[in-house]
Motif scaffolding. Structure first.
Motif, PDB file in Angstrom:
ATOM      1  N   ARG A 105      43.388 -46.462 -30.879  1.00 37.37           N
ATOM      2  CA  ARG A 105      42.337 -45.985 -29.612  1.00 37.37           C
ATOM      3  C   ARG A 105      43.308 -44.686 -28.445  1.00 37.37           C
ATOM      4  NH1 ARG A 105      39.998 -51.313 -28.209  1.00 37.37           N
ATOM      5  NH2 ARG A 105      41.834 -52.421 -28.006  1.00 37.37           N
ATOM      6  N   LEU A 106      41.914 -44.053 -28.237  1.00 33.90           N
ATOM      7  CA  LEU A 106      41.998 -43.574 -27.226  1.00 33.90           C
ATOM      8  C   LEU A 106      40.936 -42.797 -26.202  1.00 33.90           C
ATOM      9  CD1 LEU A 106      44.925 -39.722 -27.925  1.00 33.90           C
ATOM     10  CD2 LEU A 106      45.386 -42.278 -26.584  1.00 33.90           C
ATOM     11  N   ASP A 107      40.905 -43.247 -25.053  1.00 32.18           N
ATOM     12  CA  ASP A 107      39.174 -43.363 -24.188  1.00 32.18           C
ATOM     13  C   ASP A 107      39.729 -41.591 -24.188  1.00 32.18           C
ATOM     14  OD1 ASP A 107      40.394 -45.987 -23.198  1.00 32.18           O
ATOM     15  OD2 ASP A 107      41.723 -45.219 -21.315  1.00 32.18           O
ATOM     16  N   THR A 110      41.112 -39.828 -21.912  1.00 38.47           N
ATOM     17  CA  THR A 110      42.488 -39.183 -22.374  1.00 38.47           C
ATOM     18  C   THR A 110      42.975 -38.379 -23.182  1.00 38.47           C
ATOM     19  OG1 THR A 110      43.168 -41.264 -21.703  1.00 38.47           O
ATOM     20  CG2 THR A 110      44.639 -40.038 -23.052  1.00 38.47           C
ATOM     21  N   TYR A 137      52.956 -41.695 -21.814  1.00 38.01           N
ATOM     22  CA  TYR A 137      51.870 -40.740 -20.953  1.00 38.01           C
ATOM     23  C   TYR A 137      51.950 -40.198 -19.491  1.00 38.01           C
ATOM     24  CZ  TYR A 137      49.464 -43.805 -24.677  1.00 38.01           C
ATOM     25  OH  TYR A 137      48.612 -44.998 -25.121  1.00 38.01           O
ATOM     26  N   ARG A 191      42.695 -49.877 -22.610  1.00 33.35           N
ATOM     27  CA  ARG A 191      42.308 -48.792 -21.261  1.00 33.35           C
ATOM     28  C   ARG A 191      43.551 -49.457 -20.544  1.00 33.35           C
ATOM     29  NH1 ARG A 191      39.074 -49.480 -17.575  1.00 33.35           N
ATOM     30  NH2 ARG A 191      39.028 -47.332 -16.736  1.00 33.35           N
ATOM     31  N   GLN A 192      44.829 -49.633 -20.460  1.00 40.44           N
ATOM     32  CA  GLN A 192      45.896 -50.357 -20.123  1.00 40.44           C
ATOM     33  C   GLN A 192      46.677 -49.252 -19.600  1.00 40.44           C
ATOM     34  OE1 GLN A 192      49.095 -52.198 -22.842  1.00 40.44           O
ATOM     35  NE2 GLN A 192      49.635 -52.757 -21.227  1.00 40.44           N
ATOM     36  N   VAL A 193      47.164 -48.493 -19.813  1.00 36.66           N
ATOM     37  CA  VAL A 193      47.340 -48.157 -17.830  1.00 36.66           C
ATOM     38  C   VAL A 193      46.687 -47.801 -17.302  1.00 36.66           C
ATOM     39  CG1 VAL A 193      48.666 -45.291 -17.922  1.00 36.66           C
ATOM     40  CG2 VAL A 193      48.943 -46.640 -20.148  1.00 36.66           C
ATOM     41  N   ARG A 194      45.381 -47.347 -17.426  1.00 33.51           N
ATOM     42  CA  ARG A 194      44.189 -46.873 -16.722  1.00 33.51           C
ATOM     43  C   ARG A 194      44.074 -48.147 -15.908  1.00 33.51           C
ATOM     44  NH1 ARG A 194      41.657 -42.012 -17.476  1.00 33.51           N
ATOM     45  NH2 ARG A 194      41.143 -41.647 -19.247  1.00 33.51           N
ATOM     46  N   LEU A 207      45.114 -38.333 -17.842  1.00 28.34           N
ATOM     47  CA  LEU A 207      46.102 -39.763 -18.303  1.00 28.34           C
ATOM     48  C   LEU A 207      46.310 -38.434 -20.168  1.00 28.34           C
ATOM     49  CD1 LEU A 207      47.501 -42.069 -19.124  1.00 28.34           C
ATOM     50  CD2 LEU A 207      45.247 -43.046 -19.416  1.00 28.34           C
TER      51      LEU A 207
END
Ligand code: URA
Length: 242
Positions: A105-107, A110, A137, A191-194, A207
């Motif tokens: 998935r992508l938010d 994002t 990213y 939402r890992q990077v966030r 992002l």
């Protein structure tokens, strides 16, 4: 020789129509027939060579596998239907006849690369953290990060669902009180990077997923898609090392 037998739910899912859970609910809902007879048992055995399976009256035959690379814009969501009526990625692939689903998935906020396919096995390999497919990213933060902050991201950050794996981080530049960096992770948590950036007391302002394994955005235009080449597919599968 043994007959090529498979359960009904698996036959429908493998043919690329949907997940096994979806197939089970369609079967239970009376939408599936085998040799013209209504079957409501998902574990019903099917002989692939002899039996004729239909879903809503349409033959369930092995479908052509298809792999698309989409540059998802910000604001677009990755689910099929949104009760709130927000634009979805399906609005960007109106001419694709095959049923496809997003790989991972992508938010909503994002943008960047998203693969869509009807190949469930491939999708599982791409998203299972065990196979460690790297995803890169581009990040813009709300405040300036220090080298120590970036090192923290590299080493791993404690999140509510456990520490993150070591990541590759490239500090691109600072602009005013913002930092731009590139991060490559081999997991795909929600939402890992966030959340990693939030763990440093900062927010993500922008992002963009710029790479999935060897695939780069390159000349792909925002909101557009293209079909992956067999060579790209091979390279991508090879990047899922495990
Ligand atoms: N990490 C995030 O925070 N969001 C995404 O959409 C992808 C990775």
């Amino acid at each position: 020789m043994n007959k090529p037998l498979k359960t009904l739910d698996r036959v429908i899912s493998k043919a690329g129509f949907g997940s096994r859970t979806e197939a089970r609910s369609w079967i239970g809902g009376g939408r599936v027939r085998v040799n013209g007879k209504l079957i409501r048992t998902p574990d019903h055995w099917v002989d692939l060579e002899a039996d004729r399976v239909t879903l809503d009256g349409k033959p369930v035959a092995a479908r052509r596998k298809i792999y698309l690379l989409l540059y998802k814009p910000k604001g677009c969501i990755t689910t099929y239907k949104d009760p709130e009526g927000r634009p979805t990625v399906y609005g960007l692939i109106p001419d694709v006849e095959e049923w496809v689903f997003p790989v991972g998935r992508l938010d909503q906020d994002t943008s960047g690369l998203l693969i869509l396919t009807n190949d469930t096995q491939f999708a599982e390999r791409m998203t299972n953290p065990q196979y460690k497919v790297p995803k890169t990213y581009l990040v813009k933060t709300s405040t300036r990060l220090t080298e120590e902050d970036l090192d923290q991201l590299r080493r791993g950050v404690a999140l509510s669902d456990g520490p993150t794996r070591p990541a590759e981080v490239v500090h691109l530049r600072d602009s005013g009180d913002k930092t731009f960096f590139e991060i490559t992770i081999t997991e795909g948590r929600n939402r890992q990077v966030r959340r990693m950036v939030e763990a440093l007391g900062c927010k993500v302002l922008k992002l963009v997923r710029t790479a999935i394994g060897p695939l780069q955005i390159a000349k792909l235009q925002i909101g557009k898609y293209r079909v992956l080449t067999p060579a790209e597919l091979l390279e991508l599968t090879r990047s899922a090392t495990g």
